[in-house]
Design an enzyme around this catalytic site. Structure first.
Site, PDB file in Angstrom:
ATOM      1  CE1 TYR A  25      46.547  68.564  60.188  1.00 51.68           C
ATOM      2  CE2 TYR A  25      44.335  69.330  60.697  1.00 51.68           C
ATOM      3  CZ  TYR A  25      45.309  69.039  59.773  1.00 51.68           C
ATOM      4  OH  TYR A  25      45.058  69.205  58.435  1.00 51.68           O
ATOM      5  CG  HIS A 102      53.007  66.580  55.537  1.00 52.29           C
ATOM      6  ND1 HIS A 102      52.539  67.842  55.269  1.00 52.29           N
ATOM      7  CD2 HIS A 102      53.909  66.282  54.581  1.00 52.29           C
ATOM      8  CE1 HIS A 102      53.133  68.289  54.176  1.00 52.29           C
ATOM      9  NE2 HIS A 102      53.973  67.365  53.738  1.00 52.29           N
TER      10      HIS A 102
END
Length: 147
Positions: A25, A102
């Protein structure tokens, strides 16, 4: 005249951005995401209301409220992407344009992440561009809105 608004929705665990699995991430935080989306939206004459929650009902309530004062929704549903029919129904029910974003490439990850309940109600899909994907999603949503 009232400034048009976008709702930015971040789902469960996205409050941990910057510390949660940075190899997947990245190191940017939720505050960085919110600042980025606000910067892009402001440049196009929009305000942003941001909500993040680890509770599905809070997100659904925010989506329902958006029908009163928002032109569109940028959403990263987190893990609810793959599990929540009710979140999908909330997005469908408010009939606002939706940009699904995303950070990671969910298609390249575990097989349970390959299906998105949000996909069929979103007009924009941005996957795997990291936090900069929020810029792309916001810009594409605003282009869809015609501003």
């Amino acid at each position: 005249m009232t400034t048009p608004r976008l709702l930015l929705v971040n789902g469960p665990n996205l409050n941990l951005l910057g510390t949660r699995e940075p190899d997947i991430y990245g190191s940017e935080t939720l505050a960085d995401v919110e600042a980025l989306v606000t910067e892009v939206a402001t440049a196009h004459g929009y305000e942003v209301r941001a909500v993040q929650s680890n509770h599905e009902g809070v997100l659904i309530d925010a989506i329902h409220e958006a029908r009163h004062d928002c032109a569109g929704i940028v959403i990263n549903p987190g893990g609810l992407t793959h599990t929540s029919v009710v979140l999908r129904d909330a997005l469908s029910g408010v009939a606002l344009p939706v940009a699904e974003v995303h950070i990671s490439d969910v298609i390249a990850r575990e097989s349970f992440r390959h299906h998105s309940y949000v996909a069929d109600v979103a007009v924009v899909h941005v996957i795997g561009q990291g936090v900069p994907g929020y810029r792309t999603a916001t810009e594409q949503l605003i282009a869809h809105l015609g501003r």
